[in-house]
Write an enzyme that holds these catalytic residues in place. Structure first.
Site, short mmCIF file in Angstrom:
data_model
loop_
_atom_site.label_atom_id
_atom_site.label_comp_id
_atom_site.label_asym_id
_atom_site.label_seq_id
_atom_site.Cartn_x
_atom_site.Cartn_y
_atom_site.Cartn_z
CB CYS A 181 -1.32 -0.05 1.31
SG CYS A 181 -2.66 1.19 0.86
CG HIS A 229 -3.81 -3.52 3.47
ND1 HIS A 229 -2.86 -3.12 3.72
CD2 HIS A 229 -4.20 -2.45 2.61
CE1 HIS A 229 -2.87 -1.63 3.86
NE2 HIS A 229 -4.03 -1.42 2.96
CD GLU A 288 -1.81 -5.96 5.25
OE1 GLU A 288 -1.22 -6.21 4.93
OE2 GLU A 288 -1.68 -4.47 5.21
CB SER A 307 2.18 -9.39 37.08
OG SER A 307 1.98 -10.44 35.93
N GLY A 308 2.27 -12.34 38.35
CA GLY A 308 1.32 -13.27 38.46
C GLY A 308 0.76 -13.82 37.00
N GLY A 309 0.83 -12.77 35.88
CA GLY A 309 0.20 -13.15 34.94
C GLY A 309 1.56 -14.18 34.14
CB VAL A 310 0.61 -15.72 30.80
CG1 VAL A 310 1.30 -16.73 29.97
CG2 VAL A 310 -1.00 -16.35 30.78
CG ASP A 311 2.62 -11.52 28.90
OD1 ASP A 311 2.10 -12.95 28.91
OD2 ASP A 311 2.35 -10.64 28.76
CB SER A 312 5.99 -11.66 34.97
OG SER A 312 4.34 -11.59 35.56
CB SER A 313 4.23 -16.72 35.37
OG SER A 313 3.24 -16.50 36.25
#
Ligand code: XMP
Length: 537
Positions: free
Chosen positions: A80, A168, A170, A222-228
């Protein structure tokens, strides 16, 4: 083996992230960088994609770059605006288009001998979305696809690896768009399709070991998926050189601090738990403005975290579970801040720590796949995202301990009910849930999953400035409503409200009103993002 990569230069299009997603679905690795940050000395770059843009090539504020940085070194595909910019800056002509260049179109003429269009079918449907159009190609370029209205729908250079498409590829509505991207990345750039959670884990562990050596790392959990997932990955790489700090700001979900600490213990992580709820709740007293609340929490978090981190005197690194969508929303090149997410920025600069973000290129579903690869328990991996500032952004207005208690109780009933309610899915719905990585067995074309696993994120918001009249038994009540929210999404950048079953909502509403003192009304939030956001504040 070096990690080959495609660089996507972002000129600000809303669909830039989708290009990256499509490339990941092809199991190839890519990085999106701001349009003016091409990594000139990165030898692992095998191709460049120039994204779309909200601007016309003629707009004074249009983003411009020097194509010579990569031209002649690696193949380039302009999409584009990217195609128009390349054509315009190499001597072609770009002019305002008629109104027909929005929406579905068909490629009525295609040169299927061009490697970009190998395997394409005549009349292949594509998605157009542009206000300008290329009316003349630069010298040494030729047309490789046209629609009824757009002659230069796609072009190639005669003697060098440059391509441009005005549609596009994508977006979903470009039916063979993924094939076009595959042709570019795999056939033209020679990309390996070797991105997998196992390869990612292996390569990242090696990378972390050589980056960190024998130095100490601290990480905020943080208890979340990412930091764990980030912590477990680091633990695999450097073992007890990693110390994790988990701050309880007093606005987590009910019992979450205790439950998550137990999980971390089971994973063998070295975690220091800090109860700082008095400080946070004290500093938030009387503060009602959402951004101010976020800023205070961000600042307090850094203070508490720093105080703990300083005790680890030989720490040299700060690891964070920042993932790709966090960065996109914060690094938006048009410079508009919608919400200040507190895990990006506000770092303890004075501590002079080097930053380590091993998940920085991953989307959420990829983080989950990596977590499974690392053998983490399923309930940690499938846990819904939860905002850093916690329930503070789900209590409208000033936060108090009592409001947190009320909200925790209501939210706990809602989340438990979502986990307990099972639904049977088939067809497209089942495929979507399985693709998001939810483990379920397909039987007779159906899967059984909980409502919790079927949705991206759910939470409860306390409308603490609103009171309404109710009646319980013979008593008049004058209390607050709560709003339940559940959304479907793949990356939190866009989201739709989940169509929860009526019998489920009826039961949850009853359970909350009958059991949570202080709440006498339950609403369901039916707003999508955009124009709303997932969190109310
Ligand atoms: P919004 O409300 O912006 O949320 O649509 C998008 C996603 O981000 C989460 N969120 C945050 N996460 N720190 C975080 O780590 C924050 O300050 C923050 N604010 C929102 C939100 O829960 C959703 O998943």
């Amino acid at each position: 083996m070096q990690q080959q990569k495609i660089i996507i230069l972002d000129f600000g299009s809303q669909t830039t992230q989708l290009i990256a997603r499509r490339l990941r679905e092809l199991d190839t690795f890519c990085e999106i960088l701001p349009y003016n940050r091409f990594p000139a000395d990165d030898e692992n770059v095998i191709g460049v994609i120039l994204s779309g843009s909200p601007y016309s090539v003629y707009a004074p504020e249009a983003f411009r770059i020097d194509l010579a940085q990569f031209r002649g070194r690696v193949p380039v595909l302009g999409i584009c605006y990217g195609a128009q910019y390349m054509s315009h800056s190499l001597g072609g002509r770009v002019e305002p288009a008629g109104s027909r260049e929005y929406g579905r179109a068909n490629l009525t003429e295609i040169d299927t001998n061009d490697p970009l269009f190998h395997g394409f079918q005549k009349d292949s449907q594509v998605w157009m979305s542009h206000g300008d159009t290329i009316t003349a190609l630069p010298p040494g370029f030729h047309t490789i696809a046209s629609t009824d209205h757009v002659v230069n729908a796609a072009y190639a250079a005669d003697d060098e690896p440059l391509w441009g498409v005005q549609f596009h590829p994508e977006v979903f509505h470009s039916v063979q768009g993924t094939l076009l991207l595959r042709n570019f990345v795999v056939d033209i750039c020679g990309g390996r399709q070797d991105w997998s959670p196992a390869n990612f884990v292996e390569a990242t562990i090696q990378e972390l070991r050589s980056q960190i050596g024998s130095e100490r790392v601290i990480l905020g959990l943080s208890g979340g998926v990412d930091s764990s997932v980030c912590a477990v990955l680091l633990n695999r790489a450097i073992g007890n050189q990693l110390t994790c700090i988990f701050v309880d700001h007093g606005m987590l979900r009910k019992n979450e601090f205790h439950d998550v600490m137990k999980d971390y213990d089971g994973l063998g992580l070295n975690v220091v738990g800090v109860d700082a709820s008095d400080k946070f709740l004290g500093d938030l007293q009387g503060v009602t403005e959402p951004e101010q609340k976020r800023k205070i929490i961000g600042r307090d978090f850094v203070e508490v975290f720093n105080a703990e981190a300083r005790k680890i005197t030989d720490a040299r690194w700060l690891a964070q579970g920042t993932i790709y969508p966090d960065r996109i929303e914060s690094l938006n090149i048009t410079g508009k801040v919608i919400k200040s997410h507190h895990n990006v920025g506000g770092l303890p600069k004075e501590m002079n720590l080097k930053l380590c973000e091993p998940l920085r290129w991953l989307f959420k579903d990829e983080v989950r796949r990596v977590g499974r690869q690392l053998g983490m328990p399923e309930h940690l991996i499938t846990r819904h995202p939860f905002p850093g500032p916690g329930l503070a952004v789900r209590i409208l207005g000033a936060v108090t301990r009592e409001k947190v208690r009320v909200l925790q109780d209501a939210d706990d009933i809602y989340i438990r009910a979502l986990r307990n309610y099972k639904v049977r899915l088939s067809g497209e719905e089942a495929r979507r849930v399985l693709a998001a990585g939810v483990p379920a067995d397909m039987q007779n074309g159906e899967i059984e999953v909980s409502l919790y696993d079927q949705i991206w994120q759910a939470g409860t918001t306390l409308l603490s400035d609103v009171r309404s009249v109710g009646v319980m038994g013979d008593e008049r009540t004058y209390e607050n409503p709560v709003a339940l929210r559940a959304v479907t999404s793949t990356d939190a950048m866009t989201a739709d409200w989940a169509h929860l079953p009526y019998d489920f909502m009826a039961r949850v509403s009853n359970d909350i009103i009958n059991n949570v003192k202080g709440v006498n009304r339950v609403c369901y939030d039916i707003s999508s993002k955009p124009p709303s956001t997932i969190e109310w504040e």
